[in-house]
Design an enzyme around this catalytic site. Sequence first.
Site, PDB file in Angstrom:
ATOM      1  N   CYS A   9      -2.217   9.950  -1.439  1.00  0.00           N
ATOM      2  CA  CYS A   9      -2.392   9.872  -0.053  1.00  0.00           C
ATOM      3  C   CYS A   9      -3.415  11.282   0.311  1.00  0.00           C
ATOM      4  O   CYS A   9      -3.785  11.480   1.240  1.00  0.00           O
ATOM      5  CB  CYS A   9      -1.048  10.220   0.464  1.00  0.00           C
ATOM      6  SG  CYS A   9      -0.083   8.851   0.865  1.00  0.00           S
ATOM      7  N   ARG A  31       3.348   3.609  18.598  1.00  0.00           N
ATOM      8  CA  ARG A  31       1.977   3.751  18.780  1.00  0.00           C
ATOM      9  C   ARG A  31       1.075   3.258  19.701  1.00  0.00           C
ATOM     10  O   ARG A  31       0.367   3.718  20.496  1.00  0.00           O
ATOM     11  CB  ARG A  31       1.086   3.917  17.495  1.00  0.00           C
ATOM     12  CG  ARG A  31       1.729   4.851  16.545  1.00  0.00           C
ATOM     13  CD  ARG A  31       0.925   4.857  15.238  1.00  0.00           C
ATOM     14  NE  ARG A  31       1.640   5.006  13.943  1.00  0.00           N
ATOM     15  CZ  ARG A  31       1.340   4.636  12.828  1.00  0.00           C
ATOM     16  NH1 ARG A  31       0.225   4.138  12.576  1.00  0.00           N
ATOM     17  NH2 ARG A  31       2.196   4.827  11.811  1.00  0.00           N
ATOM     18  N   LYS A  52       0.763  -1.323  -0.024  1.00  0.00           N
ATOM     19  CA  LYS A  52       0.122  -0.080   0.024  1.00  0.00           C
ATOM     20  C   LYS A  52       0.934   1.214  -0.085  1.00  0.00           C
ATOM     21  O   LYS A  52       0.121   2.278  -0.249  1.00  0.00           O
ATOM     22  CB  LYS A  52      -0.946  -0.018   1.015  1.00  0.00           C
ATOM     23  CG  LYS A  52      -0.331   0.220   2.495  1.00  0.00           C
ATOM     24  CD  LYS A  52      -1.554   0.339   3.507  1.00  0.00           C
ATOM     25  CE  LYS A  52      -0.990   0.615   4.925  1.00  0.00           C
ATOM     26  NZ  LYS A  52      -1.869   0.388   5.875  1.00  0.00           N
ATOM     27  N   ASP A  53       2.299   1.256   0.399  1.00  0.00           N
ATOM     28  CA  ASP A  53       3.134   2.361   0.341  1.00  0.00           C
ATOM     29  C   ASP A  53       3.867   2.468  -0.864  1.00  0.00           C
ATOM     30  O   ASP A  53       4.745   3.322  -1.092  1.00  0.00           O
ATOM     31  CB  ASP A  53       4.180   2.276   1.612  1.00  0.00           C
ATOM     32  CG  ASP A  53       3.459   2.233   2.816  1.00  0.00           C
ATOM     33  OD1 ASP A  53       2.088   2.676   2.696  1.00  0.00           O
ATOM     34  OD2 ASP A  53       3.876   1.394   3.759  1.00  0.00           O
ATOM     35  N   ARG A  97      -8.016   8.653   6.434  1.00  0.00           N
ATOM     36  CA  ARG A  97      -9.241   7.880   6.085  1.00  0.00           C
ATOM     37  C   ARG A  97      -9.739   7.274   7.411  1.00  0.00           C
ATOM     38  O   ARG A  97     -10.915   7.346   7.731  1.00  0.00           O
ATOM     39  CB  ARG A  97      -8.797   6.609   5.251  1.00  0.00           C
ATOM     40  CG  ARG A  97      -9.837   5.527   4.957  1.00  0.00           C
ATOM     41  CD  ARG A  97      -9.085   4.550   4.330  1.00  0.00           C
ATOM     42  NE  ARG A  97      -7.887   3.615   4.805  1.00  0.00           N
ATOM     43  CZ  ARG A  97      -7.853   3.036   5.744  1.00  0.00           C
ATOM     44  NH1 ARG A  97      -8.994   2.563   6.163  1.00  0.00           N
ATOM     45  NH2 ARG A  97      -6.635   2.372   6.257  1.00  0.00           N
ATOM     46  N   ARG A  98      -8.848   6.772   8.367  1.00  0.00           N
ATOM     47  CA  ARG A  98      -9.214   6.074   9.670  1.00  0.00           C
ATOM     48  C   ARG A  98     -10.072   7.237  10.354  1.00  0.00           C
ATOM     49  O   ARG A  98     -11.123   6.788  11.175  1.00  0.00           O
ATOM     50  CB  ARG A  98      -8.281   5.470  10.271  1.00  0.00           C
ATOM     51  CG  ARG A  98      -7.656   4.279   9.464  1.00  0.00           C
ATOM     52  CD  ARG A  98      -6.565   3.505  10.130  1.00  0.00           C
ATOM     53  NE  ARG A  98      -5.918   2.553   9.304  1.00  0.00           N
ATOM     54  CZ  ARG A  98      -4.624   2.134   9.349  1.00  0.00           C
ATOM     55  NH1 ARG A  98      -3.884   2.836   9.821  1.00  0.00           N
ATOM     56  NH2 ARG A  98      -4.412   1.222   8.670  1.00  0.00           N
ATOM     57  N   ARG A 102       2.015   9.931  15.991  1.00  0.00           N
ATOM     58  CA  ARG A 102       3.063   9.898  15.340  1.00  0.00           C
ATOM     59  C   ARG A 102       3.753   8.508  15.867  1.00  0.00           C
ATOM     60  O   ARG A 102       3.508   7.909  16.988  1.00  0.00           O
ATOM     61  CB  ARG A 102       4.007  10.946  15.806  1.00  0.00           C
ATOM     62  CG  ARG A 102       4.026  12.255  15.027  1.00  0.00           C
ATOM     63  CD  ARG A 102       2.958  12.940  15.185  1.00  0.00           C
ATOM     64  NE  ARG A 102       2.753  14.174  14.316  1.00  0.00           N
ATOM     65  CZ  ARG A 102       1.697  14.938  13.946  1.00  0.00           C
ATOM     66  NH1 ARG A 102       0.656  14.563  14.296  1.00  0.00           N
ATOM     67  NH2 ARG A 102       2.046  16.036  13.407  1.00  0.00           N
TER      68      ARG A 102
HETATM   69  N1  PBG Z   1       1.404   3.550   6.234  1.00  0.00           N
HETATM   70  C1  PBG Z   1       2.101   2.529   7.216  1.00  0.00           C
HETATM   71  C2  PBG Z   1       1.972   1.138   6.934  1.00  0.00           C
HETATM   72  N2  PBG Z   1       2.269   0.428   6.138  1.00  0.00           N
HETATM   73  C3  PBG Z   1       2.051  -0.692   6.065  1.00  0.00           C
HETATM   74  C4  PBG Z   1       1.474  -0.907   7.283  1.00  0.00           C
HETATM   75  C5  PBG Z   1       0.789  -1.932   7.765  1.00  0.00           C
HETATM   76  C6  PBG Z   1       0.743  -3.114   6.865  1.00  0.00           C
HETATM   77  C7  PBG Z   1       0.113  -3.236   5.889  1.00  0.00           C
HETATM   78  O1  PBG Z   1      -1.009  -2.567   5.621  1.00  0.00           O
HETATM   79  O2  PBG Z   1       0.398  -3.914   4.826  1.00  0.00           O
HETATM   80  C8  PBG Z   1       1.253   0.322   7.981  1.00  0.00           C
HETATM   81  C9  PBG Z   1       0.765   0.583   9.170  1.00  0.00           C
HETATM   82  C10 PBG Z   1      -0.591   0.751   9.418  1.00  0.00           C
HETATM   83  O3  PBG Z   1      -1.383   1.267   8.348  1.00  0.00           O
HETATM   84  O4  PBG Z   1      -1.270   0.848  10.311  1.00  0.00           O
END
Ligand code: PBG
Length: 311
Positions: free
Chosen positions: A237, A151, A79-80, A127-128, A145
């Site tokens: 984003c 967290r 997702k990143d 989003r969350r 952060r």
């Molecule tokens: N953006 C940060 C990130 N990138 C991947 C994950 C978790 C693993 C995933 O979603 O594949 C997270 C942390 C989160 O969103 O809580």
Amino acid sequence: MKYIVGARGSQLSLAQTNWVISELKKVNPGSEYEIKSITTKGDTDSRPLFTINQKGIFEKEVDRAVSQKEVDFAVHSLKDVPSELDESLVIACIPKREAVNDVFISSDGSSLENIKKGAVIGTSSLRRAVQVSRKRPDVTVKPIRGNIETRIKKTSGENFDAIVLAQAGISRLGVDVKFSPLPINDFSPSPGQGAIAIVARSDDTNTISMLKKIEDSDSRLEIEAERALSNYVDSGCRFPLGAYAKSSGTEMTLTVTAFSVDGKQSLHVTKTGSKNDPASLGKNVGEELRKKGVNDLALNWREKVEEWNTT
Ligand SMILES: NCc1[nH]cc(CCC(=O)O)c1CC(=O)O
């Protein structure tokens, strides 16, 4: 054969990379792997990811090491990973996807439904933040952060009563913490959530075929649908969009939710299509969202992001 594997310096990245290596060893007997961690700005900067303009800038730093042959391949949270890779690179493998849902973690074990009025909930994702406010308009949502462990620790401090995270991150890190899964209907996840992307050089056919042995074809098709949709709507984003594809037999269903900046309006589209044509399914859902006026919802998001960043 020995492979050099690029990863970010974060604990999640190392955990994911180690998992990938152990899966690769099972199907490529005699192969060896050495992790080269590449410390990126994202590992030294504790701002939430979306505050940095460009999606995937940290992943791009690691990918540069792949292009420049400093490493043979790189392991990322899918997702990143930005939608456009450098043309010398390819997502060579998508292994079986983990849980796609988000989870709720609170200091006293409360769920989102029963946590006290006025509770402070932390998330780094807008989003969350919107999804939480829609379910519980009587709580306060604040940006949080730090990496996943930091967290989680903050839920036992003074500033936060609970946090929302991706379940996949917690399982991959093996963190021992009580959580309640959030339903995908209300907490439609980020496109690609829970999946890992392994990036290699497009012309490195040997490495690609070695990696392909752990590819999961359904996970690949689901992610292609989710990414086709988000490319179409250009969510990046800056415009939080939840998208989730699930295949079943020869079909696949793609469900998408978009929100207005105040969380009061939402658009929801679900379509089923052929599993083997994820690009068309993503595009069809995108077109339907446009017809329903998704561009109007996108209007004031930029201001909201600025406000969130300076909170
Ligand atoms: N953006 C940060 C990130 N990138 C991947 C994950 C978790 C693993 C995933 O979603 O594949 C997270 C942390 C989160 O969103 O809580």
